[in-house]
Write a protein that holds these residues in place. Structure first.
Motif, PDB file in Angstrom:
ATOM      1  N   ARG A  28      24.958  27.838  30.348  1.00 19.36           N
ATOM      2  CA  ARG A  28      25.880  28.057  31.475  1.00 19.36           C
ATOM      3  C   ARG A  28      25.161  28.736  32.638  1.00 19.36           C
ATOM      4  N   VAL A  29      24.260  29.650  32.315  1.00 17.12           N
ATOM      5  CA  VAL A  29      23.489  30.310  33.381  1.00 17.12           C
ATOM      6  C   VAL A  29      22.584  29.285  34.058  1.00 17.12           C
ATOM      7  N   LEU A  30      21.951  28.417  33.274  1.00 16.91           N
ATOM      8  CA  LEU A  30      21.082  27.383  33.854  1.00 16.91           C
ATOM      9  C   LEU A  30      21.887  26.465  34.774  1.00 16.91           C
ATOM     10  N   ARG A  80      31.611  35.884  30.480  1.00 12.58           N
ATOM     11  CA  ARG A  80      32.501  34.833  29.976  1.00 12.58           C
ATOM     12  C   ARG A  80      33.627  34.583  30.999  1.00 12.58           C
ATOM     13  N   PRO A  81      34.162  33.351  31.011  1.00 11.67           N
ATOM     14  CA  PRO A  81      35.225  33.041  31.981  1.00 11.67           C
ATOM     15  C   PRO A  81      36.377  34.037  31.868  1.00 11.67           C
ATOM     16  N   GLY A  82      36.882  34.439  33.030  1.00 14.64           N
ATOM     17  CA  GLY A  82      38.032  35.344  33.058  1.00 14.64           C
ATOM     18  C   GLY A  82      37.659  36.814  33.018  1.00 14.64           C
ATOM     19  N   GLU A  83      36.391  37.123  32.781  1.00 11.38           N
ATOM     20  CA  GLU A  83      36.001  38.538  32.738  1.00 11.38           C
ATOM     21  C   GLU A  83      35.980  39.146  34.140  1.00 11.38           C
ATOM     22  N   GLY A 103      32.992  31.664  36.169  1.00  9.74           N
ATOM     23  CA  GLY A 103      34.413  31.858  35.899  1.00  9.74           C
ATOM     24  C   GLY A 103      34.845  33.311  35.908  1.00  9.74           C
ATOM     25  N   ALA A 104      33.978  34.201  36.388  1.00  8.28           N
ATOM     26  CA  ALA A 104      34.328  35.625  36.402  1.00  8.28           C
ATOM     27  C   ALA A 104      35.144  35.966  37.644  1.00  8.28           C
ATOM     28  N   TYR A 128      34.472  30.458  47.740  1.00 13.52           N
ATOM     29  CA  TYR A 128      34.450  31.291  46.529  1.00 13.52           C
ATOM     30  C   TYR A 128      35.623  32.265  46.614  1.00 13.52           C
ATOM     31  N   ARG A 129      36.732  31.892  45.937  1.00 13.57           N
ATOM     32  CA  ARG A 129      37.957  32.695  46.089  1.00 13.57           C
ATOM     33  C   ARG A 129      38.025  33.835  45.087  1.00 13.57           C
ATOM     34  N   GLU A 130      37.197  33.778  44.061  1.00  9.09           N
ATOM     35  CA  GLU A 130      37.299  34.778  42.996  1.00  9.09           C
ATOM     36  C   GLU A 130      36.408  35.991  43.242  1.00  9.09           C
ATOM     37  N   ILE A 131      35.970  36.158  44.476  1.00 10.04           N
ATOM     38  CA  ILE A 131      35.081  37.282  44.806  1.00 10.04           C
ATOM     39  C   ILE A 131      35.780  38.179  45.821  1.00 10.04           C
TER      40      ILE A 131
END
Ligand code: SAM
Length: 223
Positions: A28-30, A80-83, A103-104, A128-131
């Motif tokens: 996932r990081v790659l 992990r997603p959601g963290e 997904g963070a 990028y809305r999750e930031i």
């Protein structure tokens, strides 16, 4: 190769030569390192150099970190997603974008108002809305959103500020470069209940963390 994807050859070479061969194996990081458009996080005049194996200037005497270091810190943080993740040292916003790609929910603190504003505009344009960006002294963390599943400090600290480990959730990870102004080592600190375990990762060279629990302001003028 897709001719529509800018710098695709450079991205793939970065991934293989700089990142995978140096031991980053988290798929996932790659993927995040391949997909987040690093050339959009550097000044336009440096876009052709964005995928090179080095940090680059982003103005205000600050830098966007070398791709390998971003990948190593991201893998160490085990996102992990959601963290909920705290990053200190937004800079260009690139590390925050990589964390969001995974997904963070990301809170990112930058002390320099001009860099914070440039990153805010860039991340909005790139959707990028999750930031959430905060302008302030992140050496104190960001207590109002604690606890965090992981905290990444992307500037060099003289030691580990206990106020940061206090803001970790149980099972949380703190990734932080610690050392003097010339050279540091990347530390990964796990929090398990009242216990902490520290693992030493790579040697590294970051710009200083300036603030209450970092280096004093005058360091900027002498560094
Ligand atoms: N993560 C960034 C990126 O992806 O572009 C690179 C970070 S750059 C190496 C270090 C950043 O930390 C600089 O933008 C600097 O202004 C910021 N910084 C230094 N001390 C800080 C503090 N106490 N709180 C928040 N940001 C700080």
């Amino acid at each position: 190769m897709d001719p529509e994807v800018p710098f695709e050859a450079e991205r793939r070479e970065m991934l293989e030569v700089q990142i995978r061969r140096r031991g980053i194996r988290d798929s996932r990081v790659l993927e995040a390192m391949c997909e987040v458009p690093r050339h959009k996080f550097v000044p336009p005049s440096l876009a052709d150099h964005a995928y090179e194996d080095r940090p680059l200037p982003i103005g205000e005497h600050e830098t966007i970190s070398q791709p390998y270091i971003v990948a190593a810190m991201t893998q160490a943080a085990q996102v992990r997603p959601g963290e909920k993740i705290l990053e200190v040292g937004t800079g260009s916003g690139y590390q925050a974008a990589v964390l969001a790609y995974l997904g963070a929910r990301v809170y990112s603190v930058e002390r320099n108002p001009a860099l914070a504003e440039t990153a805010r505009v860039r991340l909005a344009e790139l959707n990028y809305r999750e930031i959430t960006l905060i302008c302030g002294d992140g050496s104190e963390g960001y207590p109002s959103q604690a606890p965090y599943d992981a905290i990444l400090i992307t500037a060099a600290a003289p030691k580990v500020p206990p106020i940061l480990t206090q803001q970790l959730a149980d099972g949380g990870r703190l990734v932080i470069p610690v050392g003097d102004l010339a050279q540091q080592v990347l530390l990964l600190i796990f929090k398990h209940g009242s216990e902490q375990h520290t693992r030493t990762l790579d040697p590294c060279q970051f710009v200083p963390l300036i603030g209450k629990y970092g280096w004093p302001e005058k360091t900027i003028r002498t560094h």
